[in-house]
Structures are given as structure tokens and as C-alpha cells.
Design an enzyme around this catalytic site. Structure first.
Site, PDB file in Angstrom:
ATOM      1  N   GLU A  88      21.112  -2.941  28.063  1.00  0.00           N
ATOM      2  CA  GLU A  88      20.926  -3.744  29.265  1.00  0.00           C
ATOM      3  C   GLU A  88      19.639  -3.318  29.956  1.00  0.00           C
ATOM      4  O   GLU A  88      19.250  -2.147  29.880  1.00  0.00           O
ATOM      5  CB  GLU A  88      22.088  -3.521  30.243  1.00  0.00           C
ATOM      6  N   SER A 101      28.864   5.433  39.507  1.00  0.00           N
ATOM      7  CA  SER A 101      27.690   5.341  38.638  1.00  0.00           C
ATOM      8  C   SER A 101      26.416   5.823  39.331  1.00  0.00           C
ATOM      9  O   SER A 101      26.310   6.968  39.719  1.00  0.00           O
ATOM     10  CB  SER A 101      27.547   3.918  38.106  1.00  0.00           C
ATOM     11  N   ASP A 159      25.718   7.455  31.954  1.00  0.00           N
ATOM     12  CA  ASP A 159      25.647   6.364  30.978  1.00  0.00           C
ATOM     13  C   ASP A 159      24.297   5.643  30.982  1.00  0.00           C
ATOM     14  O   ASP A 159      23.992   4.911  30.050  1.00  0.00           O
ATOM     15  CB  ASP A 159      26.805   5.366  31.148  1.00  0.00           C
TER      16      ASP A 159
END
Length: 560
Positions: free
Chosen positions: A376, A116, A292
Site C-alpha cells: 500500500e 498503529s 507493520d
């Protein structure tokens, strides 16, 4: 010619327990003999009987060791009875693209090669995670099963002499011990771009971006941070929406991200922030390594907090064709995320869910038809079009809101706050702290805040007083399958709705990261400077947690 399956003896490695989103370790750990083989074999075995004859998607963010790992996964999958693999060209697929491909092709799942937002390169991080057939990250029960297999593994299966060139798009068929096995190397961006065209009105957005509709082109700065989104950004924003070449930067995926730390926040995307602050731009955006996460800024680098971004998109969802067609269900946020979207949900009469940190907790609610938008505070925003957060989707949503309202980002936010009030929010990250003192800090603080006399106590700082309404170590019962997640973070909720949250993060590859979240709600005073408005509550949080004492740190590594 039929290729043979080789059974290779191995021994377990300690610590192959997947965290919030898979297993993340240093490259040097993954390249130990049999380390990657053990973990991938465990993923495959965890699928049980469903693996035979199945289709899997394989791809990652292009970081160091990605291509080698993808080729290894091909050889392991062939030996374990998988029928077909869809592999991104050069092993490259964004995490949202993997989720989309799994759903579009009704695959059993996908193996995603990413750490990530963590740095890449031979001295830095690598990661592997499994996404299930709904396209979302594997739930706790599945990752626990993977971990159990890693602790007992004695052998893995491999087709050692299977040769495949994943740099060329095309289909290659093999005979593996008498059974057919197909590898389809696919264009990394084509399916995802098609999907976005189904969700948004690209013709309308192109007229807006090019200036055909307004007489003034939209001035944007999109920073792919040398991560996986580069080719997606070029195809969507340049080729489909007509933005100029100078609108996009760092669009070549690099194994070490060109030395950048691909974490889209004010610290690591400083180049973007400085450029937009000094130039004439309407919108700036950055993405993380696997695509993402997203950060949105407006003209003169006006910062949009992820919780505000989620709330604004929620308010304007019906400006997006996908939601006009499919309707608007509920909203959700992770527990540490400021509760701005709750206020929108209340006004629109929609369910709002508060879940633990980790995108997998949104999946069941989406599959049950109770959730269509979630986010989030860690710069993740997404919808039920896939089962992952999706950075490019979020930027397209914001451009849709700008087109719909005819307003700039700062004006959109100010109007939103005038209706709903404002959640001032910040997150302090203390990275790579010693684990034992951090665990002791959490245990001490939990004892303090769960004592009966803590509720009703008042704390004062900077001329403000906050009275404790409730405090706990957050636990969550999934409304769909009734599974329970405990010890998800310490939280203190005050009577005015303000909150303090403390968590240890599970996504770093070494040491512990302490995260301190401060959420302060103001109904009227919505145009204050965030750092000034939040200081009283920050001081109280440091006092209650004794964070400087336990970590030995007087300042955070990152302030968001």
C-alpha cells in the site's frame, strides 16, 4: 482453588464501530467505565461456538494503556471459555509477530492492542483490533458482527480476582469454574525472529552487512521510533546480522513513543532523513508504532516511494530463499497505490490485483494461493508469510536485493525505471478536517466525475494536458468469495495512465482526514524532480475536487 466467573451488567456505548484496522479512539474514551470491557466482550462473542476451548494471542505496541488492557483481556477471556492465551511479555507484540504466532500455533485469532502510526500517551490514541485464524485482520462481515453486538450488549463476563504478572515469561494455569485456563507469557521476539530466519538467508546477509563478503560494512540507520519494533530490531540487525550499535536508534518502546509520532514518512521521520542526508549511509529505514509499516531511503536520503519499493521487491523476489522454495504467485496493491507493480507483473506474467485500502482485502487472495506480495502507498509492504504488512520483513527484503545486485538503492531504482518507466507519486493528507464539509466535498466531486460528459474531457496545467479515460467511485468484488466493497474512493484515470484519487480515511480517531493521491506515469522522463513533474496534475486535482474551498485548508498537513 477454582475462580468464579462474574456477570457484570453494562450498557452499549455509541460509536464502537471498527474502522479499517479495528477500533481507534482517544485513551480517555477507552478508559471510560466498561468501554474496553464492552468491546472485548463483543470480539469474544463474535467468535461464537469456536471460542470454547480456543487459543488466542494477545499483545500490542506498548503504547499507553497497553499493559492494563492486556491484563483486562486475560480476565475477560478466562470468563468466556477461552482455553489458552499466548501473551507477549509486558503485553508487547508487533502486529506482524501476532500474525505469525496465530498461524504458527493454529490459534483461533489474536487481539492486537494498537493504534498503529497514531500518537500515543494519556492524551492520545489507543486501539484494539481482532485478527482471525489466518493471521489477518478481521474481514468486514466479522467487524460488522462485532459492531452489532456492541449496540445490543447488556452484560460482560469477567474473572475479577484472576491475578497474572505479564512481565515474567512463563506458564500459569488456573481453574475457572471447574475448567482449565492457561496463560503463557512469551518472549515477544523469539517466534518472529525464527520465522525471518526461515525466509531469508541470514548467513549470507550477515556476511553482507558485516562487510565480510564485500570488504565494506553496510552502513545503515534503523529508526524504531520508540515503537514496538525496538527489541526486534536489536535482535535481528545487531545480534543476528552483526550491525553496529550505532546502526539502530530509538529502540526502547515507550508508552508515548518519546513524544515522536511513529508514522514512517518524510514528515514524521525527519530525524532519520536528516541524519542519512548528512551522513555516510547505504540504507535508512523507519517503522511505525506496531511494526507493520516501513519507510526506505538510500544514500543521501534518496527516497523510495512505497509503490516503487513494492515494484522493485517484486522484480527481485527470487533473490529471497522463501520464494525460491515456494514460487512466485500474483502481486497486489491498494487502489490509491501507484501502479508500478502492475508493470512488473505484466512483464513476469503474474496476476496483479487492485483492491480497496485495508490489508484485510489481500488475505483471501493469499489464502487462495493467488498472491504472494502486496503493498500500500501508506508504507505497508508484505508477503504471504503472514497476513499482515511487515516492516522488518520489507527492510530484510531490501537488504537482500542490495546483496543480490551489488548496487546501492538509488542505482537499483534508476535501473528499474529504465526498464519499466516511472510512476511519479505523491499523497497530500489534510488531517482532522470538519467531517460534514468533507462529506459534502466527496458527494459534489462524485456527482461531477460520474456525469456522462466527464469522460473525454481534457484538463490542462503547466504545459501538460490530461484527457479523462474513466472515472468512478471505486468498488471491488473479491475474486475468491465474491463479497463486494463499494465507495472505496473517487478516482480519475487519464489516457496516459496518470490518476487522481480522493479518499476520506477511516483510521484517525477524531475528525476526517482527506487524502489526495497523484500518480503520474512517464515512460522516458524518469529522472525528473517529483514535485515538478507532479505539479500540473496536483493543480488539476485541486481544481476538480474544490478541496481548499471545502476544507478551508490552503496546504496539506503532510506531504508524502
Amino acid at each position: 482453588m477454582s475462580l468464579t466467573v462474574e456477570i457484570v451488567a453494562t450498557k452499549p456505548y455509541e460509536g464502537q464501530k471498527p474502522g479499517t484496522s479495528g477500533l481507534r479512539k482517544k485513551v480517555k474514551v477507552f478508559t471510560q467505565p466498561n468501554y474496553t470491557e464492552n468491546f472485548v466482550q463483543a470480539i469474544l462473542e463474535a467468535n461464537g461456538a469456536a471460542l470454547a476451548g480456543s487459543t488466542l494471542v494477545v499483545g500490542g505496541d506498548g503504547r499507553f494503556y497497553c499493559k492494563e488492557a492486556a491484563e483486562l483481556i486475560v480476565r475477560l477471556s478466562a470468563a468466556n471459555g477461552v482455553s489458552k492465551l499466548l501473551v507477549g511479555q509486558n503485553g508487547i507484540l508487533s502486529t506482524p509477530a501476532v500474525s505469525s504466532l496465530i498461524r504458527h500455533n493454529k490459534a483461533l485469532g489474536g487481539i492486537v492492542l494498537t493504534a498503529s502510526h497514531n500518537p500515543g500517551g494519556p492524551e492520545n490514541d489507543f486501539g484494539i483490533k481482532f485478527n482471525c485464524e489466518n493471521g489477518g485482520p478481521a474481514p468486514d462481515a466479522f467487524t460488522n458482527h462485532i459492531y452489532k453486538i456492541t449496540t445490543e450488549i447488556k452484560e460482560y463476563k469477567l474473572v475479577r480476582n484472576l491475578q497474572i504478572d505479564i512481565s515474567k515469561v512463563g506458564v500459569t494455569s488456573f481453574d475457572i469454574a471447574g475448567k482449565p485456563f492457561t496463560v503463557e507469557v512469551i518472549d515477544s521476539v523469539a517466534n518472529y525472529v525464527r520465522h525471518m530466519e526461515e525466509i531469508f538467508d541470514f548467513a549470507k546477509l550477515k556476511d553482507f552487512v558485516s562487510g565480510k563478503a564485500t570488504g565494506k560494512p553496510l552502513k545503515m540507520r534503523i529508526d524504531a521510533m520508540n515503537g514496538v519494533t525496538g527489541s526486534y530490531v536489536r535482535e535481528i540487525f545487531l545480534n543476528r546480522l552483526g550491525a553496529t550499535e550505532s546502526s539502530v536508534v530509538h529502540t526502547t518502546p515507550l508508552p508515548d513513543f518519546g513524544g515522536l509520532h511513529p508514522d514512517p514518512n518524510l514528515t514524521y521521520a525527519k530525524d532519520l532523513v536528516d541524519t542519512v542526508a548528512q551522513g555516510d549511509y547505504d540504507i535508512g529505514a523507519a517503522f511505525d508504532g506496531d511494526g507493520d509499516r516501513n519507510m526506505i531511503i538510500g544514500s543521501k536520503a534518496f527516497f523510495v516511494t512505497p509503490s516503487d519499493s513494492l515494484a522493485v521487491i517484486a522484480h527481485y523476489l527470487e533473490a529471497i530463499p522463501y520464494f525460491q522454495k515456494n514460487g512466485v504467485q500474483g502481486f497486489a496493491r491498494s487502489m490509491p497505490t501507484a501502479s508500478a507493480v502492475d508493470l512488473v507483473g505484466r512483464k513476469l506474467g503474474k496476476e496483479v490485483f487492485e483492491v480497496p485500502t485495508g490489508w484485510k482485502y489481500f488475505g483471501n487472495l493469499m489464502d487462495a494461493g493467488r498472491l504472494c506480495l502486496c503493498g500500500e502507498e501508506s508504507f505497508g509492504t508484505g508477503s504471504n508469510h503472514i497476513r499482515e504488512k511487515d516492516g522488518i520483513w520489507a527492510v530484510l527484503a531490501w537488504i537482500s536485493v542490495m546483496q543480490h545486485t551489488g548496487k546501492g538503492i538509488e542505482d537499483i531504482l534508476k535501473q528499474h525505471w529504465s526498464v519499466y518507466g516511472r510512476n511519479y507519486f505523491t499523497r497530500y493528507d489534510y488531517e482532522e478536517c470538519a467531517s460534514d464539509p468533507c462529506n459534502e466535498m466527496v458527494a459534489t466531486m462524485e456527482k461531477t466525475i460520474t456525469a456522462p460528459e466527464f469522460v473525454g474531457k481534457s484538463y490542462s496545467s503547466g504545459g501538460k494536458t490530461y484527457k479523462v479515460k474513466e472515472a468512478d467511485n471505486f468498488s471491488y468484488t473479491d475474486p475468491v468469495d465474491k463479497s463486494v466493497a463499494t465507495k472505496q474512493g473517487l478516482r480519475i484515470v487519464f489516457e496516459d495512465g496518470s490518476r487522481i484519487v480522493v479518499r476520506l480515511s477511516g483510521t484517525g480517531s477524531s475528525g476526517a482526514t482527506v487524502r489526495l493521491y497523484i500518480d503520474s506515469y512517464e515512460k522516458e522522463n524518469v529522472l525528473g524532480q517529483a514535485s515538478v513533474m507532479l505539479k500540473p496534475l496536483i493543480d488539476i486535482a485541486l481544481e476538480i475536487s474544490q478541496l481548499p474551498k471545502f476544507t478551508g485548508r490552503n496546504a496539506p498537513t503532510v506531504i508524502t
